[in-house]
Design an enzyme around this catalytic site. Structure first.
Site, PDB file in Angstrom:
ATOM      1  N   ARG A  96      29.857 -30.371 -15.984  1.00 39.72           N
ATOM      2  CA  ARG A  96      28.450 -31.730 -14.990  1.00 39.72           C
ATOM      3  C   ARG A  96      27.769 -31.595 -16.340  1.00 39.72           C
ATOM      4  NH1 ARG A  96      30.884 -33.018 -10.208  1.00 39.72           N
ATOM      5  NH2 ARG A  96      28.227 -32.633  -9.319  1.00 39.72           N
TER       6      ARG A  96
ATOM      7  N   ASP B 113      24.379 -18.231 -21.578  1.00 34.32           N
ATOM      8  CA  ASP B 113      23.468 -18.290 -21.761  1.00 34.32           C
ATOM      9  C   ASP B 113      22.861 -17.791 -23.399  1.00 34.32           C
ATOM     10  OD1 ASP B 113      22.851 -18.440 -19.296  1.00 34.32           O
ATOM     11  OD2 ASP B 113      22.787 -16.183 -19.066  1.00 34.32           O
TER      12      ASP B 113
ATOM     13  N   ARG C  50      17.087 -29.243  -7.195  1.00 31.74           N
ATOM     14  CA  ARG C  50      16.023 -28.251  -8.464  1.00 31.74           C
ATOM     15  C   ARG C  50      14.668 -29.555  -8.594  1.00 31.74           C
ATOM     16  NH1 ARG C  50      17.556 -24.112 -12.592  1.00 31.74           N
ATOM     17  NH2 ARG C  50      18.620 -26.138 -14.369  1.00 31.74           N
TER      18      ARG C  50
ATOM     19  N   ARG D 263      26.029 -14.416 -11.490  1.00 31.20           N
ATOM     20  CA  ARG D 263      25.167 -13.667 -11.397  1.00 31.20           C
ATOM     21  C   ARG D 263      23.815 -13.692 -11.422  1.00 31.20           C
ATOM     22  NH1 ARG D 263      25.317 -17.926 -16.187  1.00 31.20           N
ATOM     23  NH2 ARG D 263      22.656 -18.783 -16.109  1.00 31.20           N
TER      24      ARG D 263
ATOM     25  N   GLU E 289      16.468 -33.006 -10.566  1.00 28.74           N
ATOM     26  CA  GLU E 289      17.227 -32.786 -11.613  1.00 28.74           C
ATOM     27  C   GLU E 289      18.810 -33.093  -9.766  1.00 28.74           C
ATOM     28  OE1 GLU E 289      16.447 -28.949 -13.720  1.00 28.74           O
ATOM     29  OE2 GLU E 289      18.973 -28.683 -13.285  1.00 28.74           O
TER      30      GLU E 289
HETATM   31  N1  UDP Z   1      22.622 -21.026  -6.520  1.00 30.37           N
HETATM   32  C1  UDP Z   1      22.730 -22.143  -5.435  1.00 30.37           C
HETATM   33  N2  UDP Z   1      21.485 -21.901  -5.057  1.00 30.37           N
HETATM   34  C2  UDP Z   1      20.331 -21.408  -5.491  1.00 30.37           C
HETATM   35  C3  UDP Z   1      20.526 -21.595  -6.795  1.00 30.37           C
HETATM   36  C4  UDP Z   1      21.844 -20.814  -7.801  1.00 30.37           C
HETATM   37  O1  UDP Z   1      23.549 -21.723  -4.433  1.00 30.37           O
HETATM   38  O2  UDP Z   1      19.415 -21.459  -4.529  1.00 30.37           O
HETATM   39  C5  UDP Z   1      24.313 -20.951  -7.088  1.00 30.37           C
HETATM   40  C6  UDP Z   1      24.317 -22.107  -7.729  1.00 30.37           C
HETATM   41  O3  UDP Z   1      26.517 -22.114  -7.548  1.00 30.37           O
HETATM   42  C7  UDP Z   1      24.456 -21.843  -9.377  1.00 30.37           C
HETATM   43  C8  UDP Z   1      24.500 -20.575  -9.891  1.00 30.37           C
HETATM   44  O4  UDP Z   1      24.602 -20.276  -7.947  1.00 30.37           O
HETATM   45  O5  UDP Z   1      25.073 -22.405  -9.777  1.00 30.37           O
HETATM   46  C9  UDP Z   1      24.126 -19.517 -10.512  1.00 30.37           C
HETATM   47  O6  UDP Z   1      22.618 -19.707 -10.677  1.00 30.37           O
HETATM   48  P1  UDP Z   1      21.806 -20.552 -11.289  1.00 30.37           P
HETATM   49  O7  UDP Z   1      20.611 -19.952 -11.293  1.00 30.37           O
HETATM   50  O8  UDP Z   1      21.594 -19.002 -12.632  1.00 30.37           O
HETATM   51  O9  UDP Z   1      22.412 -21.420 -12.261  1.00 30.37           O
HETATM   52  P2  UDP Z   1      21.938 -22.044 -13.839  1.00 30.37           P
HETATM   53  O10 UDP Z   1      20.077 -21.588 -13.743  1.00 30.37           O
HETATM   54  O11 UDP Z   1      22.824 -21.831 -14.871  1.00 30.37           O
HETATM   55  O12 UDP Z   1      22.091 -23.393 -13.675  1.00 30.37           O
END
Ligand code: UDP
Length: 383
Positions: A249, A350, A279, A173, A300
């Protein structure tokens, strides 16, 4: 001939399919057990500060699908928004997704694009030709140092599993860029509705042939009042979880307030496993066109979803896949119901993909109704 449809769930799936059916002259009832529409995209103004809060966590609309973009823009005024995410690791703030700034800061270098590409390639594990899991994907394309600083701890916290157990697709992603583009998404079209997602979904549902009932849980006895049901609740919930629960989750949001600007950006990730949260989001920065003295923030924390919790991310690992197959087989044998959306099809969707599928599903239903045909249990393959 006009038909009567029940949409279970007033999120994007139910609202968009309902709208298409209503516009084609059918009668639509939309119910939701919550007191608001828009599902987990729900936004509401915080009475204390006036800040528009993304109640179930941040949602940024991004897409390459021009028709989906036109659809949402026809129902709400979108404001330009670029998601620029930062992450804290090793006592420093870095830019995400990994880009030339991140790489140069991390390694203390001043490389140009070609040099950085060659440098990262030298760090990457080229013996991995076909990455089988999240960790292999990261080691192949980023190398161990960047993986351990930004992805390993975060992913353990987010998914509650070792990254070696997770599919490579989760990391796919996120792009890796050898320039200074720090736009988190690579999609061409990106924005946030000026008055939030709840107003957008309310506008989609605003049609004389759509009846909306909030605070109304679905019960099976309602089925007999309708020709067909579109169900966007949890797939396993339709069967009263009798084979067991599909793994999700969930997120806990610890809300706190601040006078002024707490972190200077909307999303600050915490890459290290030693910090319990993944985050911190500062909601007012999702609406840079507004101005507020006070601030509302979420810390979060991700954990396993249990009965009564709000499901967010479908896990879809080996165990869940097996259970999913069993539920899908049973769902396929049902008549009079179509399973839609993230919970109904148990996929990490998404918003734009959800709307694309809902537009297609709604049109399929209109066509089949005109032909006297019946909607299948799934409008597309979900396994
Ligand atoms: N991820 C990570 N570090 C970060 C951001 C994302 O390891 O700082 C990994 C994490 O496993 C996450 C995935 O990348 O589930 C996809 O990130 P995305 O931001 O697309 O997740 P969402 O916004 O859907 O939570």
């Amino acid at each position: 001939m006009s038909r009567r449809y029940l949409m279970v769930g007033a999120g994007f799936s139910g609202a968009v399919i309902g709208r298409i059916l209503a516009e084609a002259g059918h009668d639509v009832t939309v119910i939701d057990s919550r007191p608001h529409v828009a599902g987990n995209c729900h936004t509401a103004r915080d009475p204390e500060t006036g800040v528009m809060v993304h109640v179930y966590g941040p949602h940024i609309f991004h897409t390459d699908d021009a028709e989906v973009w036109d659809f949402v823009n026809a129902h709400a005024r979108f404001m330009p928004y670029r998601n620029r995410v930062k992450t804290i690791a090793k006592g420093q703030v870095f830019s995400l997704p990994v880009n030339l700034h991140t790489i140069n800061q991390f390694f203390g270098t001043t490389m140009g694009p070609a040099e950085a590409r060659a440098f990262i390639e030298s760090k990457a594990d080229s013996s991995i030709t076909d990455p089988q899991n999240f960790e292999e994907q990261a080691l192949r394309f980023l190398g161990r140092e960047l993986y351990e600083a930004f992805f390993k701890g975060y992913t353990q916290k987010q998914w509650g599993r070792d990254p070696r157990e997770l599919p490579a697709a989760i990391l796919k992603r996120l792009p890796v860029r050898f320039n200074y583009d720090d736009n988190y998404f690579s999609h061409r079209l990106q924005g946030i509705p000026a008055e939030g997602y709840t107003a957008l979904v309310e506008a989609i549902l605003d049609h004389p042939r759509i009846r909306l009932e909030l605070n109304r849980a679905f019960d099976r006895s309602q089925r007999s009042d309708f020709d067909h049901v579109f169900y966007s609740g949890p797939l396993d919930g339709w069967f009263d979880y009798d084979l067991g629960r599909l793994g999700y989750r969930t997120l806990d949001f610890e809300t706190f307030r601040y006078q002024g600007d707490y972190q200077g950006c909307a999303v600050m990730n915490y890459g290290e496993a030693s910090v319990p949260w993944t985050r911190i989001t500062e909601h007012k920065h999702f609406a840079p066109w507004e101005s507020h003295a006070g601030s509302v923030l979420y810390r979060e924390v991700s954990r396993a979803c249990e009965a009564g919790d709000t499901p967010y991310y479908p896990i879809r690992l080996v165990d869940e896949q097996r259970l999913l197959q069993d539920y899908v087989r049973r769902a396929e044998a049902e008549t009079g119901v179509t399973f839609v959306g993230r919970l109904g099809t148990y996929r990490y969707l998404d918003m734009d993909v959800t709307i694309r599928e809902a537009l297609d599903t709604g049109r399929m239903a209109v066509r089949l109704a005109a032909e006297g045909g019946r909607m299948p249990s799934f409008a597309r393959a979900v396994l």
